[in-house]
Design a protein around this motif. Structure first.
Motif, mmCIF file in Angstrom:
data_model
loop_
_atom_site.group_PDB
_atom_site.id
_atom_site.type_symbol
_atom_site.label_atom_id
_atom_site.label_comp_id
_atom_site.label_asym_id
_atom_site.label_seq_id
_atom_site.Cartn_x
_atom_site.Cartn_y
_atom_site.Cartn_z
ATOM 1 N N ARG A 78 -23.285 -37.709 17.608
ATOM 2 C CA ARG A 78 -23.554 -36.823 18.741
ATOM 3 C C ARG A 78 -22.514 -36.916 19.849
ATOM 4 O O ARG A 78 -22.671 -36.295 20.883
ATOM 5 N N VAL A 121 -26.117 -32.012 22.284
ATOM 6 C CA VAL A 121 -27.447 -31.757 21.744
ATOM 7 C C VAL A 121 -27.632 -30.255 21.581
ATOM 8 O O VAL A 121 -26.914 -29.459 22.172
ATOM 9 N N ASN A 122 -28.632 -29.886 20.770
ATOM 10 C CA ASN A 122 -28.969 -28.470 20.677
ATOM 11 C C ASN A 122 -29.910 -28.111 21.822
ATOM 12 O O ASN A 122 -30.210 -28.945 22.676
ATOM 13 N N ASN A 124 -32.976 -27.859 21.929
ATOM 14 C CA ASN A 124 -34.211 -28.649 21.909
ATOM 15 C C ASN A 124 -33.964 -30.129 22.187
ATOM 16 O O ASN A 124 -34.844 -30.960 21.965
ATOM 17 N N ASN A 125 -32.754 -30.477 22.619
ATOM 18 C CA ASN A 125 -32.337 -31.861 22.885
ATOM 19 C C ASN A 125 -32.344 -32.742 21.642
ATOM 20 O O ASN A 125 -32.550 -33.951 21.726
ATOM 21 N N ASN A 126 -32.114 -32.147 20.480
ATOM 22 C CA ASN A 126 -31.996 -32.889 19.224
ATOM 23 C C ASN A 126 -30.538 -32.925 18.791
ATOM 24 O O ASN A 126 -29.703 -32.195 19.321
ATOM 25 N N SER A 127 -30.243 -33.764 17.816
ATOM 26 C CA SER A 127 -28.891 -33.810 17.249
ATOM 27 C C SER A 127 -28.551 -32.458 16.644
ATOM 28 O O SER A 127 -29.426 -31.751 16.157
ATOM 29 N N SER A 146 -26.717 -30.021 13.790
ATOM 30 C CA SER A 146 -26.469 -30.077 12.349
ATOM 31 C C SER A 146 -24.978 -29.883 12.077
ATOM 32 O O SER A 146 -24.209 -29.511 12.968
ATOM 33 N N THR A 180 -25.679 -25.090 21.965
ATOM 34 C CA THR A 180 -25.583 -26.521 22.188
ATOM 35 C C THR A 180 -25.397 -26.799 23.681
ATOM 36 O O THR A 180 -25.074 -25.894 24.451
#
Length: 133
Positions: free
Chosen positions: A66, A79-80, A82-85, A87, A128
């Protein structure tokens, strides 16, 4: 989370470019004896090889850790929405859009100066965010 400011983005880019120059140097060593300027096809394939090396550098670090080395030094991560890693697909899209928009007078990164949320063009397209840790 709020996106980081333009100056921090610029410093991250400088840090990453310094590391990237070393990576390009190391990966160019196998071509040291080859006379690349002999024909157009060898120039094209060498440029394609360097493009793949740079793309692999960014995509791998963005999708797995990340953050690049410059991002770690400035305590940021990608992050995306949604605050996730992100792809690998998102990282590839982000890299290609960043490359295209920054080739022309760094429009991609300069856009963050005018955006209310400090987003770049490639952040908007790839959905992102570059945020502080």
């Amino acid at each position: 989370m709020k996106n980081i400011a333009f100056f921090r983005r610029l410093m991250i880019t400088v840090y990453d470019l310094i590391i990237l120059l070393g990576v390009i140097f190391i990966f160019s060593l196998p071509f040291a004896d080859i006379k690349i300027n002999e024909n157009a096809s060898s120039i094209f394939f060498f440029q394609l090889y360097i493009y793949i090396v740079i793309k692999a550098f960014y995509v791998y670090l963005w999708a797995n850790g990340r953050s690049t080395i410059g991002m770690k030094a400035w305590k940021t991560k990608i992050v995306n929405t949604n605050n996730n890693s992100i792809s690998y697909k998102t990282a590839i899209i982000r890299f290609n859009i960043a490359l295209i928009t920054n080739i022309f007078f760094c429009i991609g990164i300069a856009y963050s100066i005018y955006d209310k949320e400090n987003r770049t063009i490639y952040d908007i397209i790839s959905k992102t965010n570059l945020v502080k840790i």
